[in-house]
Scaffold this active site. Sequence first.
Site, PDB file in Angstrom:
ATOM      1  N   LYS A 211      25.990  31.432  42.497  1.00  0.00           N
ATOM      2  CA  LYS A 211      27.368  31.573  42.965  1.00  0.00           C
ATOM      3  C   LYS A 211      27.353  31.846  44.471  1.00  0.00           C
ATOM      4  CE  LYS A 211      28.695  34.990  40.217  1.00  0.00           C
ATOM      5  NZ  LYS A 211      27.325  35.369  39.763  1.00  0.00           N
TER       6      LYS A 211
ATOM      7  N   HIS B 187      34.816  40.487  42.596  1.00  0.00           N
ATOM      8  CA  HIS B 187      34.378  41.843  42.938  1.00  0.00           C
ATOM      9  C   HIS B 187      35.547  42.640  43.496  1.00  0.00           C
ATOM     10  CE1 HIS B 187      31.086  38.940  43.634  1.00  0.00           C
ATOM     11  NE2 HIS B 187      30.434  39.774  42.859  1.00  0.00           N
TER      12      HIS B 187
ATOM     13  N   GLY C 192      28.132  43.280  35.970  1.00  0.00           N
ATOM     14  CA  GLY C 192      29.552  43.620  35.968  1.00  0.00           C
ATOM     15  C   GLY C 192      30.439  42.436  35.642  1.00  0.00           C
ATOM     16  N   HIS C 193      29.826  41.254  35.469  1.00  0.00           N
ATOM     17  CA  HIS C 193      30.596  40.046  35.147  1.00  0.00           C
ATOM     18  C   HIS C 193      30.299  39.558  33.736  1.00  0.00           C
ATOM     19  CE1 HIS C 193      31.458  40.034  39.387  1.00  0.00           C
ATOM     20  NE2 HIS C 193      30.190  39.843  39.707  1.00  0.00           N
TER      21      HIS C 193
END
Lengths: 331, 331
Positions: free
Chosen positions: A105, A219, A56-57
């Site tokens: 991360k 997010h 999603g990134h």
Amino acid sequence: MKKLINDPRSVVAETLEGFGAAHADVVEVHSEPDFVTRAGGAVQGKVGLVSGGGSGHEPLHAGFVGVGMLDAAVPGPVFTSPTPDQVLPAIQAADGGKGVLLIVKNYTGDVLNFETAAELADAEGVDVRTVVTNDDVAVQDSLYTAGRRGVAGTVCVEKIAGAAAERGDDLDSVAAVAQRVNDNVRSMGVALTACTVPHAGKPSFDLPEDEIEIGIGIHGEPGRRRIPLASADEITEMLVTPVADDLGLAQGDRVLLFVNGMGGTPSSELYVVYRRARALLEERGVEVTRSLVGNYVTSLEMQGASVSVLRLDDELTELWDAPVHTTALRW
Amino acid sequence: MKKLINDPRSVVAETLEGFGAAHADVVEVHSEPDFVTRAGGAVQGKVGLVSGGGSGHEPLHAGFVGVGMLDAAVPGPVFTSPTPDQVLPAIQAADGGKGVLLIVKNYTGDVLNFETAAELADAEGVDVRTVVTNDDVAVQDSLYTAGRRGVAGTVCVEKIAGAAAERGDDLDSVAAVAQRVNDNVRSMGVALTACTVPHAGKPSFDLPEDEIEIGIGIHGEPGRRRIPLASADEITEMLVTPVADDLGLAQGDRVLLFVNGMGGTPSSELYVVYRRARALLEERGVEVTRSLVGNYVTSLEMQGASVSVLRLDDELTELWDAPVHTTALRW
């Protein structure tokens, strides 16, 4: 939910399938478990670099696999950590006999699962180090994080550590330069709209039509505050000031200025933000010597942007400038 | 309207200001009138390439200025043609003594204003040719167009003609190869959402929450039909089939497959579309030998994508592969 997808359950697999087919000259996609390596696999005699995290990134992280940057990337489900069972074979595939650096991360799930995988790899004789990125100055702890979150500054860590590995640095040296980049980069973001995780089917959070969220997480985690929609110049100042203050930027410092799009914001708006961010830094006597503007660490279709500033020295500049050949970053 | 802007009237100027500051190694931004040239200006003894059109489609066209592609780009106001007064100095700045090729997307205003500028340049002794791109198979005539619209295929024309100019081809040859690319590329797009022009302040058209528009234009002009939201595979087939049919693709053809994002769609979704588009071409016995996936010809923050297919031969492949050094395309 309007998306160009087939089934929420197959989005990550189908994305990887398309990605691998489009870029077979640069990457190889492995499935069950899912991970991405350089085409041709590990480079013998070179420190391997592995990163990963929830999907999603994009282009983070698979888009940064290639010569001069990562050896492997491990995409989890959307906004969900990859499992140790995924990370372990990626570490093995990236191992060229000189050890492997994990760039993670700072999210609790990622840190835990990469740590477990590192222990498993270590038990198999692979020398593994980990650098955890935590460049987001917005909040001290967050929804999924103890301590600061790792966000767009991670791209700088991956690029520069990748260049150090490529020139032949040993594992301790590559880990040290990765840590040095993380220590010298700070970021902060803003959301204009929420994003929708495919399997959730509705926006991750509610953001009224006339409000924006300063300090948003990638997010959609809460940031510092919600404010009425403001001008790009006002918003940019709310991002740059805490970043520059936290970094302790002083007259004469040289920096990389990185304006990152969250996915749904046109590049024109990113340049409007860049323009003001650069002016604010210059007003402090800081010289912007390198720049990056575009969608590199996104939150699906979220509208918004983040500003990252990396304090440069001669070595970091040289490593930033070193050749890179990935699908998302190439020079 | 949620945008990272200051004033709708200053968006284009501020975007250009940021763009020029971020990429001073590649481009030079000129203002009043606005146009963008390569850093260092015209290359003596090389055919110059100039393109342009309304803003809001970034990185088109300014993102394609640089070695191996355009010499100058002329951005008009958002979704509005640049004036002849803007185009003329761009032609002059791109002239290296071997003439200038104008690459113009087929919209009535663009064609007219580039034609006027070409006449003015001609009167000053610059040898000018024009190739009009019209790759969009969706509709025969459109809101702003007599004949087919020029859309994402324009990137292929600019890249390949740029490589031909760089290797030293003369003006007639560069114009001929540009025309050959246009003759062999077809595109069709889909919109999931509308976009909002800053000075209008509201979406350019209404698209109900459960409908999408097949054959959308890059300014939100009507396409072929509105249908209920469908799966990515179904939508992709609605784009690829008319493109492949119109191009008359046959068993054994080699193509470039270009999946372009409209600005607000995550790259993950573009790869889901790419995956299906490639499979559909392969089912026809067509070999996808080159690929491009990303946001290259956008419509502000519109969610959606287009599929372009370019039939390749050895020469077009070689020119596509030739080095390019722009802010949006680099290899």
